[in-house]
Design a protein around this motif. Structure first.
Motif, short mmCIF file in Angstrom:
data_model
loop_
_atom_site.label_atom_id
_atom_site.label_comp_id
_atom_site.label_asym_id
_atom_site.label_seq_id
_atom_site.Cartn_x
_atom_site.Cartn_y
_atom_site.Cartn_z
N LEU A 52 -6.25 15.26 -1.71
CA LEU A 52 -4.79 15.42 -1.85
C LEU A 52 -4.06 15.63 -3.16
N GLU A 53 -4.95 14.75 -4.26
CA GLU A 53 -4.67 14.70 -5.65
C GLU A 53 -5.08 16.15 -6.09
N SER A 54 -6.23 16.53 -5.75
CA SER A 54 -7.00 17.89 -6.34
C SER A 54 -6.00 19.17 -5.88
N ARG A 55 -5.22 19.06 -4.70
CA ARG A 55 -4.51 19.98 -4.14
C ARG A 55 -3.06 20.08 -4.70
N GLY A 56 -2.69 18.88 -5.74
CA GLY A 56 -1.53 18.66 -6.49
C GLY A 56 -0.61 18.14 -5.64
N TYR A 57 -0.79 17.38 -4.44
CA TYR A 57 0.08 16.78 -3.68
C TYR A 57 0.32 15.37 -4.13
N LEU A 58 -0.54 14.63 -4.76
CA LEU A 58 -0.46 13.38 -5.28
C LEU A 58 -1.02 13.44 -6.63
N VAL A 59 -0.55 12.43 -7.31
CA VAL A 59 -1.13 12.09 -8.87
C VAL A 59 -1.28 10.45 -8.75
N SER A 60 -2.49 10.09 -9.59
CA SER A 60 -2.95 8.99 -9.62
C SER A 60 -2.89 8.36 -11.14
N ASN A 61 -2.89 7.22 -11.11
CA ASN A 61 -3.14 6.45 -12.34
C ASN A 61 -3.69 4.88 -12.03
N GLU A 62 -4.31 4.20 -13.17
CA GLU A 62 -5.10 3.03 -12.78
C GLU A 62 -3.96 1.99 -13.15
N VAL A 63 -3.74 1.06 -12.47
CA VAL A 63 -3.05 -0.21 -12.54
C VAL A 63 -3.87 -1.57 -12.67
N ARG A 64 -3.65 -2.24 -13.61
CA ARG A 64 -4.46 -3.43 -13.82
C ARG A 64 -3.63 -4.68 -13.46
N LYS A 65 -4.17 -5.40 -12.57
CA LYS A 65 -3.80 -6.70 -12.16
C LYS A 65 -4.37 -7.55 -11.92
N SER A 66 -4.96 -8.26 -11.02
CA SER A 66 -6.16 -9.12 -11.04
C SER A 66 -7.49 -8.30 -11.03
N GLN A 67 -7.56 -7.03 -10.53
CA GLN A 67 -8.46 -6.07 -10.79
C GLN A 67 -7.75 -4.57 -10.90
N VAL A 68 -8.55 -3.63 -11.55
CA VAL A 68 -8.24 -2.62 -11.61
C VAL A 68 -8.08 -1.75 -10.31
N ARG A 69 -6.83 -1.01 -9.88
CA ARG A 69 -6.76 -0.37 -8.81
C ARG A 69 -6.15 1.16 -9.16
N ARG A 70 -6.51 2.11 -8.37
CA ARG A 70 -5.86 3.52 -8.44
C ARG A 70 -4.87 3.46 -7.49
N MET A 71 -3.48 3.81 -7.88
CA MET A 71 -2.37 3.99 -7.30
C MET A 71 -1.99 5.49 -7.38
N TYR A 72 -1.51 5.97 -6.16
CA TYR A 72 -1.30 7.44 -6.10
C TYR A 72 0.23 7.54 -5.79
N SER A 73 0.81 8.64 -6.30
CA SER A 73 2.30 8.76 -6.28
C SER A 73 2.39 10.25 -5.86
N ILE A 74 3.27 10.60 -4.94
CA ILE A 74 3.74 12.17 -4.57
C ILE A 74 4.24 12.69 -5.49
N THR A 75 3.68 13.99 -5.66
CA THR A 75 4.24 15.09 -6.52
C THR A 75 5.69 15.81 -6.00
N LYS A 76 6.19 16.61 -6.64
CA LYS A 76 7.37 17.26 -6.43
C LYS A 76 6.62 18.39 -5.04
N VAL A 77 5.50 19.10 -5.37
CA VAL A 77 4.77 19.90 -4.51
C VAL A 77 4.47 19.13 -3.16
N GLY A 78 4.13 17.79 -3.25
CA GLY A 78 3.94 17.13 -2.23
C GLY A 78 4.92 16.73 -1.52
N ARG A 79 5.91 16.36 -2.01
CA ARG A 79 7.35 16.04 -1.42
C ARG A 79 7.75 17.27 -0.70
N LEU A 80 7.43 18.49 -1.20
CA LEU A 80 8.02 19.72 -0.42
C LEU A 80 7.15 19.81 0.91
#
Length: 101
Positions: A52-80
């Motif tokens: 879904l990220e490669s198709r441009g529907y999601l974008v990801s970033n790394e979040v550091r808390k107790s360990q590193v996690r990859r979080m995904y958020s929807i893009t404008k195209v994904g929302r459409l």
């Protein structure tokens, strides 16, 4: 169409609609799917998120808390796409409602 193919499509749609509500991660998605009766391994959820990220529907970033996690958020195209899918699903459901009810 095989049932597995239908379920895979429903899982992808579920993930996209879940991302429209707020940031998601693979572990949280896998737990939600399990709670709704869908079976998806953590590896398959991660693959779907990457697709879904490669198709441009999601974008990801790394979040550091107790360990590193990859979080995904929807893009404008994904929302459409999510909005379009919800409308089409609503239209399909109406086809199964009794006429005159």
């Amino acid at each position: 169409m095989e049932p597995k193919e239908i379920y895979r499509s429903l899982i992808r749609l579920h993930i996209l609609l879940d991302a429209a509500k707020g940031p998601i991660d693979s572990g949280g998605v896998a737990r939600k799917l399990d709670a709704t009766g869908f079976t998806a391994t953590l590896a398959s959820v991660r693959q779907i998120l990457r697709t879904l990220e490669s198709r441009g529907y999601l974008v990801s970033n790394e979040v550091r808390k107790s360990q590193v996690r990859r979080m995904y958020s929807i893009t404008k195209v994904g929302r459409l796409r999510a909005g379009d899918a919800k409308k089409k699903i609503g239209d399909l459901i109406k086809l199964f409602e009794p006429q005159g009810a």
